[in-house]
Write a protein that holds these residues in place. Structure first.
Motif, PDB file in Angstrom:
ATOM      1  N   ALA A 137       0.847  -1.197   0.000  1.00  0.00           N
ATOM      2  CA  ALA A 137       0.000   0.000   0.000  1.00  0.00           C
ATOM      3  C   ALA A 137       0.877   1.239   0.000  1.00  0.00           C
ATOM      4  O   ALA A 137       1.813   1.346   0.803  1.00  0.00           O
ATOM      5  CB  ALA A 137      -0.911  -0.006   1.230  1.00  0.00           C
ATOM      6  N   LEU A 138       0.579   2.160  -0.895  1.00  0.00           N
ATOM      7  CA  LEU A 138       1.303   3.420  -0.927  1.00  0.00           C
ATOM      8  C   LEU A 138       0.797   4.321   0.185  1.00  0.00           C
ATOM      9  O   LEU A 138      -0.367   4.227   0.587  1.00  0.00           O
ATOM     10  CB  LEU A 138       1.122   4.104  -2.281  1.00  0.00           C
ATOM     11  N   GLY A 139       1.654   5.186   0.657  1.00  0.00           N
ATOM     12  CA  GLY A 139       1.271   6.113   1.717  1.00  0.00           C
ATOM     13  C   GLY A 139       0.198   7.083   1.246  1.00  0.00           C
ATOM     14  O   GLY A 139       0.024   7.325   0.052  1.00  0.00           O
ATOM     15  N   VAL A 140      -0.528   7.629   2.196  1.00  0.00           N
ATOM     16  CA  VAL A 140      -1.565   8.607   1.892  1.00  0.00           C
ATOM     17  C   VAL A 140      -0.884   9.921   1.530  1.00  0.00           C
ATOM     18  O   VAL A 140      -0.047  10.415   2.296  1.00  0.00           O
ATOM     19  CB  VAL A 140      -2.511   8.786   3.104  1.00  0.00           C
ATOM     20  N   PRO A 141      -1.199  10.498   0.369  1.00  0.00           N
ATOM     21  CA  PRO A 141      -0.561  11.753  -0.035  1.00  0.00           C
ATOM     22  C   PRO A 141      -0.729  12.839   1.024  1.00  0.00           C
ATOM     23  O   PRO A 141      -1.811  13.025   1.582  1.00  0.00           O
ATOM     24  CB  PRO A 141      -1.288  12.131  -1.331  1.00  0.00           C
ATOM     25  N   GLY A 142       0.367  13.517   1.324  1.00  0.00           N
ATOM     26  CA  GLY A 142       0.332  14.621   2.278  1.00  0.00           C
ATOM     27  C   GLY A 142       0.595  14.227   3.716  1.00  0.00           C
ATOM     28  O   GLY A 142       0.898  15.073   4.548  1.00  0.00           O
ATOM     29  N   GLU A 143       0.498  12.936   4.040  1.00  0.00           N
ATOM     30  CA  GLU A 143       0.771  12.496   5.406  1.00  0.00           C
ATOM     31  C   GLU A 143       2.277  12.311   5.590  1.00  0.00           C
ATOM     32  O   GLU A 143       2.956  11.818   4.709  1.00  0.00           O
ATOM     33  CB  GLU A 143       0.042  11.196   5.738  1.00  0.00           C
ATOM     34  N   VAL A 144       2.788  12.719   6.747  1.00  0.00           N
ATOM     35  CA  VAL A 144       4.205  12.609   7.050  1.00  0.00           C
ATOM     36  C   VAL A 144       4.383  11.642   8.212  1.00  0.00           C
ATOM     37  O   VAL A 144       3.658  11.711   9.201  1.00  0.00           O
ATOM     38  CB  VAL A 144       4.796  13.999   7.417  1.00  0.00           C
TER      39      VAL A 144
END
Length: 181
Positions: A137-144
């Motif tokens: 699963a790719l990370g959620v855009p904008g989450e750090v």
């Protein structure tokens, strides 16, 4: 009910990362071991708690200019199995859907999917029954994230013996996706 193996991907890079399993059941690491002036490169996959760090359990060799090369798996007793990447992962139903035969002699298919409802993108690997056996699963855009890229690799608990093969085939799939092939 089984608890899947969950590996946060530290960098999210196709070219090197660490995958520490959340419950310390495995620790996989991908490192570049060679880079030639013509662009050819080799990457080793290490199972840190099982093998010495200088002994990869799988090797990905890419040719000059980033061309596909070979993938080699080291089995029990050190017996290597080498495959041409292009014949190891064959297209089924489009470039982002490819099948391979693992060391258990069973066929698995990696595919790309987008969940537009949750804004998630991921790779999933299914067996011949259509059951999910592994995913990325790719990370959620904008989450750090502090110690992770936000991406995660998972393997169903019944398949720990194939985790390295799933990771190697996933890395090749992701590499092909970067080339849009």
């Amino acid at each position: 009910m089984f608890l899947p193996l969950m590996f946060p991907d530290r960098t999210g890079s196709v070219f090197g990362s660490e995958f520490p399993e959340l419950y310390d059941r495995m620790y996989l690491c991908v490192c570049r071991t060679r880079r030639d002036s013509d662009g050819a490169a080799q990457y080793g996959i290490y199972d840190a708690p099982v093998t010495p760090f200088n002994s990869p359990v799988a090797t990905l060799d890419y040719g000059a200019g980033g061309a596909l090369g070979t993938v080699m798996f080291v089995g029990p007793g050190g017996s290597p199995r080498t495959h041409e990447m292009s014949s190891f992962l064959t297209v089924v139903g489009g470039p982002r859907h490819r099948k391979f035969t693992a060391s258990d002699e069973k066929e698995y298919i990696w595919g790309w999917r987008t969940n537009t409802q949750d804004s998630l993108e991921e790779w999933t690997c299914v067996n011949s029954n259509g059951d999910t056996v592994a995913w990325y699963a790719l990370g959620v855009p904008g989450e750090v994230y502090e110690t992770s890229s936000g991406c995660a690799f998972g393997v169903e608990e019944q398949y720990p013996h194939l985790a390295v093969e799933f990771l190697a085939s996933l890395l090749i799939m992701r590499y092909l996706a970067t080339l849009n092939t």
